[in-house]
Design an enzyme around this catalytic site. Sequence first.
Site, PDB file in Angstrom:
ATOM      1  N   HIS A 134      94.931  35.978  -3.025  1.00  0.00           N
ATOM      2  CA  HIS A 134      94.303  35.808  -4.349  1.00  0.00           C
ATOM      3  C   HIS A 134      95.355  35.877  -5.401  1.00  0.00           C
ATOM      4  O   HIS A 134      94.947  36.691  -6.370  1.00  0.00           O
ATOM      5  CB  HIS A 134      93.058  36.367  -4.525  1.00  0.00           C
ATOM      6  CG  HIS A 134      91.866  36.152  -3.561  1.00  0.00           C
ATOM      7  ND1 HIS A 134      90.801  35.328  -3.827  1.00  0.00           N
ATOM      8  CD2 HIS A 134      91.763  36.204  -2.099  1.00  0.00           C
ATOM      9  CE1 HIS A 134      90.070  35.193  -2.829  1.00  0.00           C
ATOM     10  NE2 HIS A 134      90.724  35.564  -1.693  1.00  0.00           N
ATOM     11  N   TYR A 159      93.375  45.751   1.433  1.00  0.00           N
ATOM     12  CA  TYR A 159      93.829  45.626  -0.165  1.00  0.00           C
ATOM     13  C   TYR A 159      94.300  47.013  -0.431  1.00  0.00           C
ATOM     14  O   TYR A 159      95.222  46.775  -1.522  1.00  0.00           O
ATOM     15  CB  TYR A 159      92.073  45.661  -0.794  1.00  0.00           C
ATOM     16  CG  TYR A 159      91.545  44.486  -0.587  1.00  0.00           C
ATOM     17  CD1 TYR A 159      91.793  43.343   0.535  1.00  0.00           C
ATOM     18  CD2 TYR A 159      90.447  44.079  -1.637  1.00  0.00           C
ATOM     19  CE1 TYR A 159      90.971  42.406   0.712  1.00  0.00           C
ATOM     20  CE2 TYR A 159      89.516  42.962  -1.156  1.00  0.00           C
ATOM     21  CZ  TYR A 159      89.614  42.264  -0.167  1.00  0.00           C
ATOM     22  OH  TYR A 159      89.346  40.951   0.011  1.00  0.00           O
TER      23      TYR A 159
HETATM   24  C1  HEM Z   1      90.067  40.813   7.282  1.00  0.00           C
HETATM   25  C2  HEM Z   1      89.660  39.875   6.175  1.00  0.00           C
HETATM   26  C3  HEM Z   1      90.493  40.037   5.045  1.00  0.00           C
HETATM   27  C4  HEM Z   1      91.772  40.274   4.542  1.00  0.00           C
HETATM   28  C5  HEM Z   1      92.721  40.783   5.524  1.00  0.00           C
HETATM   29  C6  HEM Z   1      91.855  40.059   3.042  1.00  0.00           C
HETATM   30  C7  HEM Z   1      92.933  40.186   2.438  1.00  0.00           C
HETATM   31  C8  HEM Z   1      93.024  40.484   0.939  1.00  0.00           C
HETATM   32  C9  HEM Z   1      94.005  40.858   0.129  1.00  0.00           C
HETATM   33  C10 HEM Z   1      95.334  41.524   0.691  1.00  0.00           C
HETATM   34  C11 HEM Z   1      93.711  40.585  -1.207  1.00  0.00           C
HETATM   35  C12 HEM Z   1      94.563  41.219  -2.245  1.00  0.00           C
HETATM   36  C13 HEM Z   1      94.389  42.733  -2.670  1.00  0.00           C
HETATM   37  C14 HEM Z   1      94.890  43.282  -3.886  1.00  0.00           C
HETATM   38  O1  HEM Z   1      96.224  43.021  -4.052  1.00  0.00           O
HETATM   39  O2  HEM Z   1      93.981  43.777  -4.940  1.00  0.00           O
HETATM   40  C15 HEM Z   1      92.513  40.055  -1.155  1.00  0.00           C
HETATM   41  C16 HEM Z   1      91.902  39.601  -2.454  1.00  0.00           C
HETATM   42  C17 HEM Z   1      90.491  39.038  -2.332  1.00  0.00           C
HETATM   43  N1  HEM Z   1      89.907  38.995  -1.386  1.00  0.00           N
HETATM   44 FE1  HEM Z   1      90.025  39.432   0.706  1.00  0.00          FE
HETATM   45  N2  HEM Z   1      90.730  39.562   2.627  1.00  0.00           N
HETATM   46  C18 HEM Z   1      89.780  39.366   3.759  1.00  0.00           C
HETATM   47  C19 HEM Z   1      88.461  39.168   3.755  1.00  0.00           C
HETATM   48  C20 HEM Z   1      87.900  38.827   2.543  1.00  0.00           C
HETATM   49  C21 HEM Z   1      86.453  38.373   2.357  1.00  0.00           C
HETATM   50  C22 HEM Z   1      85.216  38.512   3.583  1.00  0.00           C
HETATM   51  C23 HEM Z   1      85.897  38.028   1.246  1.00  0.00           C
HETATM   52  C24 HEM Z   1      84.768  37.668   0.763  1.00  0.00           C
HETATM   53  C25 HEM Z   1      84.220  37.490  -0.557  1.00  0.00           C
HETATM   54  C26 HEM Z   1      87.408  38.270   0.492  1.00  0.00           C
HETATM   55  C27 HEM Z   1      87.436  38.213  -1.043  1.00  0.00           C
HETATM   56  C28 HEM Z   1      88.601  38.540  -1.628  1.00  0.00           C
HETATM   57  C29 HEM Z   1      88.559  38.253  -3.290  1.00  0.00           C
HETATM   58  C30 HEM Z   1      87.483  37.941  -4.202  1.00  0.00           C
HETATM   59  C31 HEM Z   1      89.983  39.087  -3.478  1.00  0.00           C
HETATM   60  C32 HEM Z   1      90.490  38.801  -4.840  1.00  0.00           C
HETATM   61  C33 HEM Z   1      90.172  40.204  -5.544  1.00  0.00           C
HETATM   62  C34 HEM Z   1      91.158  40.294  -6.947  1.00  0.00           C
HETATM   63  O3  HEM Z   1      90.860  39.303  -7.488  1.00  0.00           O
HETATM   64  O4  HEM Z   1      91.628  41.140  -7.158  1.00  0.00           O
HETATM   65  N3  HEM Z   1      88.342  38.536   1.247  1.00  0.00           N
HETATM   66  N4  HEM Z   1      92.048  39.757   0.103  1.00  0.00           N
END
Ligand code: HEM
Length: 369
Positions: free
Chosen positions: A69, A339
């Site tokens: 993201h 995260y």
């Molecule tokens: C094992 C599963 C997952 C992994 C490894 C993963 C990994 C990540 C990582 C690394 C980030 C960036 C975080 C940061 O630097 O602040 C992120 C952002 C995000 N993820 Fe996931 N994610 C997973 C599952 C999910 C699921 C199930 C959702 C459900 C809604 C989700 C929604 C989001 C959202 C909305 C963001 C953006 C947050 C923002 O705007 O800062 N993710 N994810």
Amino acid sequence: MKPFWFGAGPVGSVGALVRLGAIGAIMLSVAGAFAYTGGWLSAVQLTQDRMMAAFQDANGIHAGFRRNHAKGVCVTGWFESSGQAAPLSKAAVFKPGRVPVVGRFALAGGMPFQTDEPATVRSMALRFLPPGGEEWRTGMNNIPVFPVNSARGFYEQLLASSPDPATGKPDPARMKAFLAAHPETVRALQLIKERQVTSGFANSAFNSLNAFRFVDESGASVPVRWSAVPVQPFAADSAEPAAAGDENYLFDDLIVQIAQHPRKWRLIVTIGQADDPTNDATLPWPADRRQIDAGTITIDQASSEDSGRCTAINYDPLVLPAGIEPSDDPLLSARSAAYARSFTLRAEEEHEKQPSAVTSQEVQAEGKS
Ligand code: HEM
């Protein structure tokens, strides 16, 4: 859980960087604990670093940006609770009244300069700040279910979609093999493909996908999932602006719309029943489940990530107030750990970061048009 250390100020000074580093270190140890309890580090040897390396293989290196993201804008506004969720959750945020929110709209994927495309998964992340410090963070996506139900599945999917060094393109045979081993992903992708894609962020619905539990004053709990459902009317995506070369069209439209007047979403909480799966985000719940309108999210300001308040926030889904608890979904601890690592890396790399795709100048210009 009282995560008092998550309140970092904006990034942009040495002091802030040091503060971020300190926060990152604490979060890393917390994340390690989550990963351990989630069975992530032990049984499958899948570490935070391996997960980060897989993001890098899939997307390249983009210093200072979120590993997933990565393209986004910051927003602020408030949540006006209707009081209707208060009998089910003792969280302060659900008592009738208004709570400030700091949010972020983004596109899934670790490419901060990707062109906006209709089918790319859109996200809305929110940090609710009720008085007393019992804050709540949530990240939601505009898809009905998640494609995988485990950290291992997520990791393997990343590997399967990474470009083959020989061709520079993902190897279809690897994706085929991944899908053959993950029938739950095949079923989930079908539901995701069938969703109606709207014309922008403002008329998209965003879903928690993971299940949580609401806990009331007596300690009784129910499984829940929640969604931000747009008050703005539906319009189908035409993809014309993207085709015409406006590579930030989704973000530009959102900034213009918010500048015209505040945009609103209803926070709809779905109450699960005893047999509804809480540990598998690839599975939808039956459509007839009871729903509560917990209140209205209003977004009235947008700013570039380069200067906005969301950049220094880790939207960790386990930052929960008393009254909201994690379910048994293994993705929650996996997300928390990933995260935290992503946050630490991007904080350390802050001095190398390029301006975001949607710059402060662009936000100002779009906001006036
Ligand atoms: C094992 C599963 C997952 C992994 C490894 C993963 C990994 C990540 C990582 C690394 C980030 C960036 C975080 C940061 O630097 O602040 C992120 C952002 C995000 N993820 Fe996931 N994610 C997973 C599952 C999910 C699921 C199930 C959702 C459900 C809604 C989700 C929604 C989001 C959202 C909305 C963001 C953006 C947050 C923002 O705007 O800062 N993710 N994810």
